[in-house]
Design a protein around this motif. Structure first.
Motif, PDB file in Angstrom:
ATOM      1  N   THR D  96       0.812  -1.218   0.000  1.00  8.10           N
ATOM      2  CA  THR D  96       0.000   0.000   0.000  1.00  8.10           C
ATOM      3  C   THR D  96       0.842   1.263   0.000  1.00  8.10           C
ATOM      4  O   THR D  96       0.590   2.185  -0.763  1.00  8.10           O
ATOM      5  CB  THR D  96      -0.924   0.016   1.230  1.00  8.10           C
ATOM      6  N   LEU D  97       1.845   1.293   0.865  1.00  6.23           N
ATOM      7  CA  LEU D  97       2.569   2.552   1.030  1.00  6.23           C
ATOM      8  C   LEU D  97       3.920   2.596   0.327  1.00  6.23           C
ATOM      9  O   LEU D  97       4.353   3.650  -0.114  1.00  6.23           O
ATOM     10  CB  LEU D  97       2.774   2.831   2.526  1.00  6.23           C
ATOM     11  N   PRO D 100       4.409   2.197  -4.359  1.00  3.16           N
ATOM     12  CA  PRO D 100       4.401   3.302  -5.328  1.00  3.16           C
ATOM     13  C   PRO D 100       5.740   4.036  -5.438  1.00  3.16           C
ATOM     14  O   PRO D 100       5.898   4.885  -6.312  1.00  3.16           O
ATOM     15  CB  PRO D 100       3.329   4.250  -4.765  1.00  3.16           C
ATOM     16  N   PHE D 101       6.694   3.730  -4.563  1.00  2.00           N
ATOM     17  CA  PHE D 101       7.889   4.577  -4.505  1.00  2.00           C
ATOM     18  C   PHE D 101       9.136   3.967  -5.122  1.00  2.00           C
ATOM     19  O   PHE D 101      10.168   4.603  -5.160  1.00  2.00           O
ATOM     20  CB  PHE D 101       8.192   4.944  -3.058  1.00  2.00           C
ATOM     21  N   ARG D 104      10.622   5.952  -7.787  1.00  2.00           N
ATOM     22  CA  ARG D 104      10.897   7.353  -7.481  1.00  2.00           C
ATOM     23  C   ARG D 104      12.237   7.502  -6.777  1.00  2.00           C
ATOM     24  O   ARG D 104      12.865   6.529  -6.373  1.00  2.00           O
ATOM     25  CB  ARG D 104       9.774   7.903  -6.584  1.00  2.00           C
ATOM     26  N   GLU D 106      15.146   8.243  -4.113  1.00  2.00           N
ATOM     27  CA  GLU D 106      15.314   7.690  -2.768  1.00  2.00           C
ATOM     28  C   GLU D 106      14.760   8.591  -1.673  1.00  2.00           C
ATOM     29  O   GLU D 106      14.272   8.118  -0.663  1.00  2.00           O
ATOM     30  CB  GLU D 106      16.800   7.491  -2.491  1.00  2.00           C
ATOM     31  N   GLU D 107      14.869   9.902  -1.884  1.00  2.00           N
ATOM     32  CA  GLU D 107      14.445  10.791  -0.800  1.00  2.00           C
ATOM     33  C   GLU D 107      12.970  10.589  -0.467  1.00  2.00           C
ATOM     34  O   GLU D 107      12.573  10.705   0.681  1.00  2.00           O
ATOM     35  CB  GLU D 107      14.729  12.262  -1.119  1.00  2.00           C
ATOM     36  N   TYR D 108      12.179  10.230  -1.491  1.00  2.00           N
ATOM     37  CA  TYR D 108      10.755  10.016  -1.222  1.00  2.00           C
ATOM     38  C   TYR D 108      10.541   8.794  -0.348  1.00  2.00           C
ATOM     39  O   TYR D 108       9.656   8.763   0.500  1.00  2.00           O
ATOM     40  CB  TYR D 108       9.988   9.871  -2.532  1.00  2.00           C
ATOM     41  N   LEU D 110      12.641   7.633   1.868  1.00  2.00           N
ATOM     42  CA  LEU D 110      13.010   8.012   3.225  1.00  2.00           C
ATOM     43  C   LEU D 110      11.877   8.796   3.881  1.00  2.00           C
ATOM     44  O   LEU D 110      11.539   8.575   5.036  1.00  2.00           O
ATOM     45  CB  LEU D 110      14.264   8.884   3.200  1.00  2.00           C
ATOM     46  N   LEU D 111      11.298   9.704   3.108  1.00  2.00           N
ATOM     47  CA  LEU D 111      10.271  10.567   3.679  1.00  2.00           C
ATOM     48  C   LEU D 111       9.014   9.797   4.035  1.00  2.00           C
ATOM     49  O   LEU D 111       8.412  10.025   5.073  1.00  2.00           O
ATOM     50  CB  LEU D 111       9.930  11.679   2.692  1.00  2.00           C
ATOM     51  N   VAL D 112       8.619   8.879   3.160  1.00  2.00           N
ATOM     52  CA  VAL D 112       7.369   8.173   3.435  1.00  2.00           C
ATOM     53  C   VAL D 112       7.559   7.290   4.665  1.00  2.00           C
ATOM     54  O   VAL D 112       6.657   7.171   5.500  1.00  2.00           O
ATOM     55  CB  VAL D 112       6.882   7.394   2.193  1.00  2.00           C
TER      56      VAL D 112
END
Lengths: 476, 332, 259, 300
Positions: D96-97, D100-101, D104, D106-108, D110-112
């Motif tokens: 789910t989370l 999707p990344f 994209r 890497e920073e995304y 880490l952020l999620v």
């Protein structure tokens, strides 16, 4: 410095052991008891009285913060049931989470005062936060009673001349001093002392003050081990092993909350309590019900801020009896010192407002409330609290005691027959004492306390060298 | 092939965009006179954090390096001020700023040498580890840093004349707010020039393609190192400006979770644009302050915002707004 | 014609594998040279050694008589060696114009300037615009490099290298990944620019049609060594080349693999 | 001498739990190239679930049965519940989370996961409140053994044993099973494996679930001797960062070595240089990164 014998020393300090509470001096205002009260004078607005209450609702320290809030909530509900402050102004509490960090806390206090227009600010658990929030409260001119955040640093240095802020807990220094005095009178032949303290200002203050008192009262005792677990540590294996390896006869410890529960359970399995005496500054203070019956008996189980809900017990001190009953009924748990603090702070405010109204009529100005609070002596569940005018610090007599299992509670309490009390004025720096390093109380003890003579006590333990001049042994 | 061609001036000519800033600046200037005091103070916080965020974004947005250790430089700025007060008795804000700049140059120069050789996750973790070293030192060497009690910092003197004696709230809302605004504008102007300078282009080239940048003759590590220092210095200046607002420095601001906040701000506003981090810092400041004030589940609230943001609006507030505006104007 | 670049017995070893094995390679001033060979022959490694992406284990590289074997990339660029890449390497979030302008700023030592606006430097933009026009990319000046077609990207890659004003330009498969019809126009553009400016060029290429129609000289590599070196005619008739490299009547397919 | 032995046991105890947490973190990174900042909170989640179940069974159920609750073996059998719960959470979160990344930057990622860290923190508080949860009855029932003239908690040996078993089991799993081959192949080259017919999505969810299982197991196994407290996740995350940085991100051998090193250094730090214990661990991590950015066992 003069040398004295320990018994004289202890009686000089006014230390008592037993069940008695200092005699009631008649007509003090007291909390939680609806006593006959004059009708408020003058016009009282009926706008709500807004209290900003900031404490830990999240994070490891929520174990302290939640009861603090509940204590205040209980007091507010009682006051509101009687119509509110001065019978008119209902109390409304705005909660704020202290766990957001100092930076966010300072902002939140500003928001509460400037945007929400709170009338009164209360709460604060962390000793790292009062030095940040105290000056801000002063600058915002918001009447404040800190319930905890007990660092000496606050009134020693951060706000040396407070006007708007007060604090009702004892200072950190008192915990270390009380623990040490109790340990010195209980185990006077201590030679080797080990320390385990949480690695922040509370722990370091406990360490410093324990040491300076031991230096005065048990000469010749040395520190053989220090361990500084980080706050929030739950694995004490290494600290315990290190301590055992140093072969101390006494362990001084100021680890608290969930950390302490983890500590004592592990220490039991290491057989630690069989190898040394233990004096804790705060063991039973934080969450009394979280301690199991497996906790060893007979250790000095300190209570931070000098409150344990079983003392003053029974009918000797109705304020505490009714408070504990009401609190337990409302929240289905026993109050800790924070609950008592939140409750007492609220009633202290009410008392000051009542008095100020009585003097001048109408809703009192903050300055009128402050002048009543300065020097106020009040009977609270924990006993008498006195607000010293010079530093706005609340003082109540220090208590500590020995862990004991009793039938009434599913957890150990302080042995009701061996409660140790010390008048607070005898263990804190007096008004006017110059600010010192690390604390004023530390330098005051260092400079003014006499030194107990070496070998003034008889050795009772078999095999220990007998002192040349026997003196009457103190009852332990 | 030798026909005369007309020069193509870059389309995004940034100078033209300055006009958008004029009304915003006007609002910033009159705010203390019209808004309630708290709003002005909160905005002062927002502007301070915006300086930290544009500093941070020189690395993330323009150089392609995600630092999870910018709390270190914020903290260095703040502690530099606190130590100057404690040991030298300096109360002048200008000297505080100079001290913070000097200290952050020193620290970022050393940390930078270590960090700029790495990119991606290794850079992030290394910066985080180094910031934690500073945190643990501030925590442990309490006889210097005050440990968890922190160091108290009295109200500074501004420009040698304005003192905060008396009503500090009024001081913060007026004198200090304008002081922060002034420093903020200077910082924004300098940073804007930097990112639009040939050096700024070189950083973007490094971000887009390290190897190619090397083969147009750009010394990658050295430029990254300079960017690292610049980035840290801006954040250090923010730290110094933050001290009078908070009144106290504590190890909190050195902890890596504080770095997380700075990252959050940049992403919230949109790190692909210059103004994104500024908007993000101001908005985050509001979000956090009101979330903490209104619910004890503020962490959950912020966490959900962050997740939703990266899931559905990865370009942040400014990036999304730009896209929407471009769509409204229609394809050209 | 004088010698512009000369390698003397350069060696590059990757573990057990000798990618370049004591190669003596020479480029004359002003010539357009093709480097051919099957995948793994060592062509790209050789170019990497000369351009500075890799450092030689043994041997020397002389450029205009100076030893550049251990020099950093920046110095080699300053001396006049530039290159493009087989897998195009652009600054995708910058416009085509910015891509070229950056090379000019760098060449002029202006990327050290922190506090002056890049946009204010008109001569640079004038030059960048001219370069784009030379490579027939002027219509895309404002397009982000990431949004260009593969053929345009290939051209822009060369344009960036060209903007460095090199004396020697290495082109690593300038038409790989490009449709057959686009190849000739790209090569026409590149070679005409190179020739008109008198730049020496070394092109790595798999497409034999391209190789034979655009180069003055061809160097064939095989297993890290030079197999043959001569004019297109000589190479076309070279037995070794025919058997080891071309082998079949058809020219080797333009593959995506590197050397 | 016996004290020295106990120091060794303590170090091993700490290393065992750290290995479980850091090993999971490393495994996830190795396969998916994601550094999961919420990993520590999954460890906390495991600890809470186990403590909750054990606490419930050892008190509420047992009220009628004269003191002690369910027998120790029942409690012990239920201990892994925390690990399973963490694994379930992982199996839910990955598709789910995180999915999707992957394409994209890497920073995304880490952020999620940073957002997830905040969310799980509050969810735990929401579910179990602010007070520490204890499962100490298991720890107590195990009693102590004598080492020299000192006692040592018997339960700690169980923790050390589980840590060691987990290491052996994982090694066998990764190097001796078909799934391990697929896992390693995917971690080497995701595209190549996909081209060879590996269902990468499935491998990812399996790897993530396994990683979370390990974190949850770490929490479940240690909670009887300690307790589940708010904030334990972030502390564990930082420590396991140190471990994987020293050992090498993505390497299980590295996580094992790193955990042992951190266990020993922490034990030594507490015993001999308490002043700088914290800083030493961070400095060690920074030093290793400087000399060998990929860690002692890293391949990147």
């Amino acid at each position: 410095m003069a040398e004295v014998n320990r018994r004289d020393f202890l009686s000089g300090l006014g230390v008592t052991v037993g069940t008695a509470l200092t005699a009631l001096p008649g007509v003090l205002p007291s909390v939680g008891v609806a006593h006959a009260q004059d009708k408020p004078k003058g016009n009282i607005p009926d706008t709500p009285f807004k209290i900003g209450h900031m404490t830990f609702f999240t994070g490891a320290a929520a174990v302290l913060g939640e009861p603090m809030y509940k204590g205040q909530l209980l007091a507010a509900e009682e006051i509101n049931a009687q119509g509110g402050l001065l019978g008119k102004r209902k109390i409304e509490i705005l909660k704020a989470d202290e766990n957001a960090g100092t930076d966010a806390n300072v902002k939140e206090l500003r928001r509460l005062k400037l945007s929400e227009k709170i009338d009164f600010f209360c709460g604060i658990t962390s000793s790292g936060n009062t030095p940040a929030l105290g000056p801000v409260a002063e600058e915002l001119k918001v009447l404040t009673i800190f319930v905890d955040g007990c660092t000496d640093f606050l009134f020693d240095k951060a706000v040396p001349n407070p006007h708007y802020i007060f604090r009702i807990t004892n200072m950190q220094s008192a915990d270390g001093v009380t623990g040490a005095v109790a340990a010195a009178m209980t185990w006077p032949r201590t030679k080797r002392i080990a320390h385990i303290h949480p690695d922040y200002s509370y722990g370091r203050n406990a360490f410093d003050h324990f040491r300076i008192v031991m230096k005065k009262m048990v000469p010749g005792a040395e520190t053989v081990s220090e361990a500084w677990p980080k706050l929030g540590t739950t694995d004490f294996s290494s600290h315990i092993t290190k301590t055992i390896a140093a072969k101390p006869d006494l362990l001084a410890i100021s680890v608290w909350g969930g950390d302490y529960v983890a500590f004592y359970k592990q220490a039991l399995r290491y057989g630690m309590f069989d190898k040394m005496h233990v004096a804790s500054m705060i063991a039973f203070g934080v969450a009394p019900h979280a301690i199991g019956k497996d906790h060893p008996e007979g250790i000095i189980a300190g209570v931070h801020s000098n409150y344990h809900f079983t003392y003053p017990g029974g009918d000797k001190w109705p304020y505490n009896k009714t408070f504990v009953e009401k609190y337990h009924k409302r929240f289905n748990e026993y109050p800790n010192f924070q609950a008592e603090g939140g409750y007492t702070a609220t009633y202290m405010l009410k008392t000051a407002i009542d008095k100020a109204n009585h003097l001048a009529g109408g809703w009192p100005e903050d300055d009128a409330i402050i002048s009543v609070l300065e020097g106020l002596m009040m009977a609270a569940p924990a006993g008498y609290v006195y607000i010293r005018p010079d530093n706005h610090q609340g003082y109540k007599d220090a208590i500590t005691g020995f862990s004991k299992n009793v039938a009434e509670y599913p957890f150990p309490i302080l042995d009701p027959n061996r409660i140790i009390t010390i008048p607070i004025r005898n263990i804190t720096a007096p008004p006017g004492w110059p600010k010192g390093e690390p604390t004023s109380t530390y330098t005051w003890i260092d400079k003014t306390w006499p030194q107990v003579a070496m070998a003034a006590e008889p050795a009772k333990a078999p095999g220990a060298a007998r002192p040349a001049t026997p003196a009457p042994a103190k009852k332990q | 092939m030798s026909t005369v061609t007309t020069v193509v001036i870059p389309a995004r000519s940034p100078i033209r965009r300055l006009w958008y800033a004029a009304p915003v600046l006007a609002v910033l200037l009159v705010l203390p006179w019209v808004a309630e005091q708290y709003q002005t103070i909160l905005l002062a916080y927002g502007l301070v954090m915006a300086i930290a965020a544009i500093g941070f974004n020189l690395l993330l947005g323009y150089t392609g390096l995600l630092s999870f250790g910018h709390s270190a430089y914020f903290g260095v700025g703040a502690y530099a001020v606190a130590l100057m007060v404690k040991y030298l008795g300096v109360v002048s804000m200008e000297l505080h700023l100079l001290g913070a700049i000097a200290a952050s140059v020193l620290v970022t120069a050393i940390f930078g040498i270590a960090c700029v050789r790495y990119t991606r996750i290794f850079f992030s973790i290394l910066t985080m580890a180094l910031s934690q070293v500073l945190w643990s030192l501030a925590f442990k060497f309490f006889w210097v840093t005050g440990g968890t009690d922190g160091l108290r910092v009295p109200t500074p003197t501004l420009l040698g004349v304005v003192t905060g004696k008396g009503d500090k709230t009024a001081f913060l809302v007026h004198q200090y707010y304008y002081y922060v605004l002034g420093v903020f504008l200077v910082c924004v102007a300098i940073m804007w020039v930097i990112v639009n300078s040939p050096f700024g282009r070189a950083l973007q080239a490094i971000r887009d393609n390290e190897t190619r940048a090397q083969f147009v003759g750009i010394p990658i590590w050295r430029y990254r190192w300079v960017a690292f220092m610049l980035s840290g210095v801006f954040t250090g200046v923010a730290g110094a400006l933050w001290v009078p607002l908070n009144g106290l420095t504590t190890p909190d601001i050195l902890h890596w979770t504080f770095s997380g906040k700075i990252v959050f701000m940049a992403v919230l506003g949109g790190f692909r644009t210059f103004v994104g981090p500024i908007v993000g810092a101001v908005v985050y400041n509001y979000l956090e302050s009101y979330a903490v004030g209104y619910t004890v589940y503020w962490q959950l609230f912020l966490g959900v915002i962050l997740v939703v943001l990266v899931l559905s609006l990865p370009t942040g507030i400014v990036g999304t707004a730009e896209r929407l505006m471009a769509r409204r104007r229609g394809p050209r | 014609m004088s010698v512009l670049l000369e390698t003397k017995a350069v060696v590059k070893q990757f573990g057990e594998f000798r990618a370049v094995d004591r190669v003596d390679f020479r480029v004359q001033e002003g010539e357009v040279l093709a480097l051919i060979g099957s995948n793994g022959a060592g062509k790209t490694t050789l170019v990497n050694l000369i351009s500075g992406l890799l450092t030689a284990d043994e041997g020397h590289i002389l450029f205009r008589g100076h030893d550049v074997t251990k020099q950093p990339v920046k110095e080699r660029i300053r001396a006049g060696i530039a290159r493009s890449f087989q897998l195009v390497n652009l600054f995708d979030q910058l416009s085509a114009l910015d891509n070229v302008a950056l090379a000019i700023f760098s060449r002029q030592g202006k990327t050290r300037r922190l506090l002056s606006l890049a946009d204010a430097d008109r001569p640079v933009w004038q030059e960048a615009t001219d370069v784009l026009a030379l490579f027939r990319l002027d219509a895309h000046a404002r397009t982000l490099a990431g949004g260009l077609s593969q053929g345009e990207r290939k051209l822009l890659d060369v344009a960036i290298a060209y903007a460095l004003k090199p004396k020697l330009l290495f082109l690593d498969e300038p038409t790989s990944g490009v449709g057959t019809r686009e190849k000739a126009p790209i090569m026409d553009t590149i070679v005409s620019v190179v020739r008109s400016e008198g730049i020496s060029a070394a092109i790595i290429e798999h497409d034999m049609d391209v190789v034979f129609s655009y180069s003055d000289r061809i160097v064939a590599m095989h297993q890290g060594t030079i197999l043959a070196d001569g004019t297109p005619d000589q190479i076309r008739r070279d037995e070794k080349v025919l058997t080891t490299l071309i082998g079949t009547p058809e020219p080797p397919r333009p593959s995506q693999g590197g050397g | 001498m016996d004290i020295a032995l106990i120091h060794v046991f303590n170090a091993l105890l700490y290393a065992s739990v750290l290995f479980l947490i850091a090993g999971g973190l490393s495994l996830i990174y190795g396969v998916m190239r994601i550094v999961n900042l919420a990993h520590g909170n999954l460890y906390a989640f495991g600890a809470y679930v186990s403590a909750w179940i054990i606490g419930y069974l050892s008190t509420s159920v047992a009220v009628g049965e004269a003191g002690s609750g369910a027998p120790t073996w029942v409690l012990l059998a239920l201990l892994p519940a925390g690990a399973l719960a963490a694994a379930a959470a992982g199996a839910l979160l990955e598709p789910t989370l995180l999915r999707p990344f992957y394409k994209r930057a890497e920073e995304y990622q880490l952020l999620v996961t940073f957002g997830l860290l905040m969310i799980i923190d509050d969810v735990i508080r929401f579910l179990w409140g602010p007070y520490p949860l204890s499962a100490s009855v298991v720890f107590e029932n195990f009693g102590s053994v004598t080492v020299g003239d000192t006692l040592y908690p018997t339960y700690n040996f169980l923790v050390i044993g589980v840590g060691a078993l987990a290491a052996v089991f994982l090694w066998a799993f990764i190097y001796r099973t078909r799934f391990g081959v697929v896992l390693r192949a995917t971690s080497q080259d995701m595209r190549m494996s996909a081209a060879l017919g590996v269902n990468v999505n499935r491998v990812y969810v399996q790897a993530f679930t396994l990683g979370c299982f390990m974190a949850g197991l770490g929490g479940a196994i240690i909670v009887p001797s300690q307790s589940a407290v708010l904030g334990m996740g972030v502390d564990a995350l930082i420590l396991s960062f140190i471990v994987v940085v020293i050992g090498g991100l993505g390497s299980l051998e590295g996580a094992l070595l790193g955990a042992l090193i951190v266990g020993v250094v922490r034990e030594a730090g507490i015993t001999w240089f308490p002043e700088v214990e914290l800083a030493v661990l961070y400095l060690m991590a920074a030093a290793v990164l400087l000399v060998r950015p990929a860690g002692l066992f890293g391949r990147a």
